[in-house]
Structure formats: C-alpha cells, structure tokens
Design a protein around this motif. Structure first.
Motif, short mmCIF file in Angstrom:
data_model
loop_
_atom_site.label_atom_id
_atom_site.label_comp_id
_atom_site.label_asym_id
_atom_site.label_seq_id
_atom_site.Cartn_x
_atom_site.Cartn_y
_atom_site.Cartn_z
N GLY A 117 -10.61 -0.06 -24.49
CA GLY A 117 -10.42 -0.08 -22.96
C GLY A 117 -10.52 1.41 -22.74
N ALA A 118 -10.74 1.69 -21.53
CA ALA A 118 -10.78 3.25 -20.88
C ALA A 118 -9.67 3.30 -19.60
CB ALA A 118 -12.27 3.36 -20.08
N PRO A 119 -8.98 4.31 -20.06
CA PRO A 119 -7.76 4.56 -19.01
C PRO A 119 -8.36 4.91 -17.81
CG PRO A 119 -7.68 6.25 -20.65
CD PRO A 119 -8.80 5.30 -21.11
N ILE A 120 -7.97 4.54 -16.62
CA ILE A 120 -8.13 4.85 -15.40
C ILE A 120 -6.92 5.42 -14.48
CG2 ILE A 120 -9.27 4.40 -13.14
CD1 ILE A 120 -10.89 2.37 -14.42
N GLY A 121 -6.76 6.44 -14.21
CA GLY A 121 -5.59 7.06 -13.57
C GLY A 121 -5.57 6.79 -12.19
N VAL A 122 -4.59 6.06 -11.57
CA VAL A 122 -4.55 5.70 -10.47
C VAL A 122 -3.27 6.24 -9.97
CG1 VAL A 122 -4.46 4.05 -8.33
CG2 VAL A 122 -5.97 3.79 -10.44
N ILE A 123 -3.26 7.37 -8.89
CA ILE A 123 -2.05 8.04 -8.28
C ILE A 123 -1.91 7.82 -6.87
CG2 ILE A 123 -0.83 10.22 -8.08
CD1 ILE A 123 -2.20 11.12 -10.49
N ILE A 124 -0.67 7.23 -6.30
CA ILE A 124 -0.85 6.79 -4.89
C ILE A 124 0.12 7.45 -4.47
CG2 ILE A 124 -0.29 4.81 -3.49
CD1 ILE A 124 -1.46 2.82 -5.65
N ASP A 125 0.23 7.95 -3.09
CA ASP A 125 1.15 8.56 -2.37
C ASP A 125 1.89 7.46 -1.41
OD1 ASP A 125 1.00 11.08 0.56
OD2 ASP A 125 2.63 9.87 -0.53
N GLY A 126 3.31 7.18 -2.07
CA GLY A 126 4.15 6.37 -1.56
C GLY A 126 4.82 6.58 -0.29
N VAL A 127 4.66 7.79 0.12
CA VAL A 127 5.24 7.99 1.36
C VAL A 127 5.52 6.92 2.56
CG1 VAL A 127 5.49 9.54 3.51
CG2 VAL A 127 5.37 10.53 1.02
N ASP A 128 4.12 6.24 2.60
CA ASP A 128 3.79 4.98 3.65
C ASP A 128 3.62 4.18 2.46
OD1 ASP A 128 1.33 4.48 6.02
OD2 ASP A 128 2.72 2.93 4.84
N ALA A 129 4.94 3.38 2.40
CA ALA A 129 4.98 2.32 1.26
C ALA A 129 4.06 0.98 1.70
CB ALA A 129 6.54 1.55 1.40
N ASN A 130 3.88 1.00 2.87
CA ASN A 130 2.84 -0.43 3.02
C ASN A 130 1.49 0.12 2.76
OD1 ASN A 130 2.38 -3.07 4.65
ND2 ASN A 130 0.92 -1.35 5.86
N THR A 131 1.07 1.35 3.19
CA THR A 131 -0.34 1.68 2.74
C THR A 131 -0.26 1.96 1.19
OG1 THR A 131 -0.41 2.95 5.09
CG2 THR A 131 -1.84 3.74 3.06
N ALA A 132 0.63 2.26 0.60
CA ALA A 132 0.52 2.44 -0.97
C ALA A 132 0.39 1.12 -1.55
CB ALA A 132 2.03 3.06 -1.40
N ARG A 133 0.88 0.04 -0.97
CA ARG A 133 0.78 -1.13 -1.58
C ARG A 133 -0.63 -1.74 -1.43
NH1 ARG A 133 5.53 -2.62 1.15
NH2 ARG A 133 7.40 -2.73 -0.30
N LEU A 134 -1.17 -1.53 -0.32
CA LEU A 134 -2.41 -1.72 0.11
C LEU A 134 -3.50 -1.14 -0.77
CD1 LEU A 134 -2.33 -2.16 3.90
CD2 LEU A 134 -2.36 -3.99 2.37
N VAL A 135 -3.29 0.20 -0.66
CA VAL A 135 -4.28 1.11 -1.61
C VAL A 135 -4.44 0.67 -2.91
CG1 VAL A 135 -4.54 3.51 -2.34
CG2 VAL A 135 -3.92 3.18 -0.09
N GLU A 136 -3.14 0.23 -3.50
CA GLU A 136 -3.32 -0.39 -5.04
C GLU A 136 -4.19 -1.47 -5.11
OE1 GLU A 136 0.20 -1.55 -8.58
OE2 GLU A 136 0.81 -0.84 -6.51
N GLY A 137 -3.78 -2.42 -4.19
CA GLY A 137 -4.45 -3.59 -4.29
C GLY A 137 -6.11 -3.47 -3.93
N TYR A 138 -6.41 -2.59 -3.16
CA TYR A 138 -7.81 -2.36 -2.81
C TYR A 138 -8.38 -1.58 -4.05
CZ TYR A 138 -6.65 -2.88 2.28
OH TYR A 138 -6.27 -3.41 3.39
N VAL A 139 -7.63 -0.64 -4.50
CA VAL A 139 -8.28 0.16 -5.92
C VAL A 139 -8.48 -1.24 -6.95
CG1 VAL A 139 -7.81 1.54 -7.59
CG2 VAL A 139 -7.57 2.39 -5.42
N GLN A 140 -7.62 -1.92 -7.16
CA GLN A 140 -7.85 -3.13 -8.09
C GLN A 140 -9.00 -4.05 -7.56
OE1 GLN A 140 -3.84 -5.04 -8.36
NE2 GLN A 140 -3.06 -3.16 -9.57
N GLN A 141 -9.28 -4.36 -6.37
CA GLN A 141 -10.34 -5.09 -5.93
C GLN A 141 -11.67 -4.48 -6.45
OE1 GLN A 141 -10.28 -6.24 -1.78
NE2 GLN A 141 -8.08 -6.83 -2.00
N VAL A 142 -11.70 -2.96 -6.17
CA VAL A 142 -12.99 -2.23 -6.40
C VAL A 142 -13.02 -2.18 -8.12
CG1 VAL A 142 -13.88 -0.04 -6.31
CG2 VAL A 142 -12.84 -0.68 -4.42
N TRP A 143 -12.01 -2.02 -8.75
CA TRP A 143 -12.05 -2.00 -10.08
C TRP A 143 -12.97 -3.69 -10.57
CZ3 TRP A 143 -8.42 -5.34 -12.65
CH2 TRP A 143 -8.61 -5.36 -14.07
N ALA A 144 -12.13 -4.63 -10.12
CA ALA A 144 -12.69 -5.87 -10.45
C ALA A 144 -13.94 -6.14 -10.10
CB ALA A 144 -11.68 -6.77 -9.98
#
Length: 374
Positions: A117-144
C-alpha cells in the motif's frame, strides 16, 4: 487635557458608571448573557461545507499521482491549491489559507502498485471541528472513488492497496465546542460594545439630561470619552469572564498569549464602541437605536464573521461585504489564539484591520456628534 478637563471627565464617568450599576439590563447583557450564550452554543452545530480550500502536495509527478490529484479538481467540495513542498502547504494552513493538505510522497506511484500500500498524508485544520470532519469524509470519498476507477480501468477486481493516514491539527479531538465558543466571544463583545453604547446618548435625549450637559462647560470630546470608558471596561470584563468560562468550564485550550488576546480584544472593543456611538448620535430614541444596532452590528457579526457559516462557501459579493464587519477579523484572531497559538500571519493583518475600523467609526462618531439641540 488640563486638570479641569480631567475632573469633568471623571465626574461624567462616575455618572455613567452609576447609571450602569442602576440599570439591571446593562449588567445582564455584560455578564449574564455571555454565560447563557456560551451554554447554548456549547453544543455542536453541523453544517455542510463547499469549496473548501485544500492544499495538494505531489512530491514526484507521475500518472497515478496526477490521476489521484485530479479527483480533487473534479470534486464540488474542494478548491485545490498546489504546493511544491509539504512545508509550504503547512505554512499556508497555519495562515488559514487552506483547511487541509493531501500529501503524496515521492514513491507514491511505485508503492501504489505494490502489496503493502501507498501512504497518503492527510493533514486537516481542526480549528473548525465541523469542517474538519467533513473534509476528512470528503477526502475519503475522493480516495474511494479513485481506487474504484483505477481498479476498473486496469481490469482488476481488488482495489489498489492504499493506506490513508489522517491527522488533525490544532483540534485533535475534533470538538465543535473548541471552534464555536471562541467565536462566540466576539458575538458577546459586539452586544456589549455596540448595543449598550448605541443607547447611551439616545437615553440622554429621552431623559432630557442632554440639554443639561450642553449648557455645562464640558467639551464634546469629554462627553464622548466619558461615555466610552465605562463601557470599554464593562466589555473587557465580560471578555475575561467569557474566556474563563471557555477555558475552565468547557475545556477549550488557550494555546496563545492572554496578553495578545486582550490587546486584540481592546481593538475590537474600540471598533464596536465606535459603531455604537455612531448609531447613538444618529438615533435619539432608545428603541430605534437598539433596532439599528441589532440589524447593523449583531446580525452581521453572527452571519458574516465566520463564527458559524464558512465564508469560503458564500458567494463573492457576500465575502466582499464581510470585510466591513469587525467581528470577521476578531473571530479569526480568537480561533487562532485559542487553538493554534500566536500565529502572527493571522493576528497582524486582522489586528491592522481592526485598527482601521476603530479609527473610522470613532472618527465618524466625533464628526456626527454636535453640542446643539438641532
């Protein structure tokens, strides 16, 4: 000021302080309302995010890396920004230019074809907690979606072995309280500064005491200073109380300096006091002054400051209007000082904007004020 002027200002300030102490509504707005608002907004608010600025780092260009990165270009959720190095992308995130980073290492193409497997670094700005959760989910959608598309293109049943490792910066627990409560302090100070100050001169007109002030040797600037200082102290006291509640009751981390926070709060308080004085000099009725203050200060601070709604997802003309809202700059400072620390790339430009707005509103209040009855 000479000695006589200082004595007059002290006397007027004492008069204003006594009026504040005798007015339960002013004390409730300054001290009780913050506690109520902090309690109400201590719970999460979930909102969808669109056009989230995302940093893309591709250390070694290749067909697979280009194909994966193109998935973010096609996504309606992201606005990709390309960076040559991870360090440049992290500086951009610290300066609030991007809300997350997708980092493809130099050996991404080779490892993606291997079994480990190839590691993909995903770093998220957690200042906006709601946006951080959404960004993480959206990145995983693009990846899948990309993995499924690549598997179909290559005619294989098993997807490519990728290893996504998300990390959240500034708010590791992704707690929405840590994002909402610092922004709420700006809303509280807007109420204390603009709303209460909008009533002070209108109250003098309604009670008939303005005429008495006009026949005294007190200069107009002395009247304005005497009106400003007690409410400045009241607002700063409410700010410190709100910070104490945020830190000790809700556990919001304060990574920056309380001195820096207090200095920026003082600039914001001067700007809001200036707005309140402008309203108070125009409207000679407390009800009218209060309505104008709510419409022109409180609602813009709630909607256009980035406190709840992500300004990146709003149309361009709305973002342009938000630049005249002082709370926009103070919310950015609050969130950075609380969750990221003293990030000067955020603090200095926003503090400079507060200085400009404070000078404009205080100067406008002085220009509109007249020591006469017409």
């Amino acid at each position: 000021m000479n000695g006589a002027a200082l004595r007059r200002v002290r006397g007027l300030m004492r008069k204003e302080a006594l009026q504040i102490l005798r007015d339960p509504s002013a004390l409730a707005i300054a001290f009780l309302l913050p506690a109520i608002l902090l309690w109400l907004f201590g719970y999460g608010v979930t909102l969808d995010a669109r056009r989230v600025p995302l940093g893309i780092v591709v250390e070694q260009p290749g067909a697979l890396a280009a194909s994966f990165a193109a998935g973010f270009d096609r996504s309606r959720y992201f606005e990709p920004h390309r960076y040559l190095t991870g360090q440049a992308a992290e500086r951009a995130m610290a300066a609030r230019k991007v809300d997350g980073i997708v980092w493809l290492r130099a050996d991404f193409g080779r490892q993606a074809r291997g079994s480990a497997g190839a590691p993909i670094g995903v770093i998220i700005d957690g200042v906006d907690a709601n946006t951080a959760r959404l960004v993480e989910g959206y990145v995983q959608q693009v990846w899948a979606g990309w993995v499924a598309a690549e598997a179909a293109r290559q005619g294989v049943r098993d997807p490519l072995p990728l290893d996504v490792r998300p990390r959240v910066r500034f708010n590791p627990s992704v707690n929405s309280r840590h994002y909402l409560i610092p922004g709420l302090i700006a809303l509280i100070m807007t109420l204390t500064g603009a709303l209460l100050t909008a009533l002070v001169i209108a109250r003098e007109w309604e009670r008939g005491t303005m005429e008495a002030l006009m026949v005294t040797p007190v200069a107009l600037r002395e009247i304005l200073i005497a009106k400003l200082v007690p409410y400045f102290v009241l607002g700063m006291g409410g700010m410190l109380g709100s910070v104490a509640i945020a830190v000790f009751l809700f556990g919001v981390p304060l990574h920056g300096s309380i001195v820096v926070l207090s200095a920026c709060a003082a600039l914001f308080m001067l700007a809001t006091l200036g707005m309140g004085l402008v309203i108070s000099t125009v409207a000679r009725n407390q009800f009218v002054a209060g309505q104008i203050a709510l419409i022109t200060t409180f609602l813009p601070a709630f909607i256009l400051s980035g406190f709840v709604f992500d300004l990146h997802s709003t149309p361009g003309f709305v973002q342009a209007i938000s630049h005249v809202v002082a709370a926009r700059y103070f919310v950015a400072i609050l969130q950075s000082v609380f969750l990221a620390g003293d990030v000067w790339a955020v603090i200095l430009p926003n503090a400079a904007a507060l200085v400009v707005l404070a000078a404009i509103f205080l100067g406008l209040a002085r220009a509109l004020a007249r020591k006469r009855l017409d």
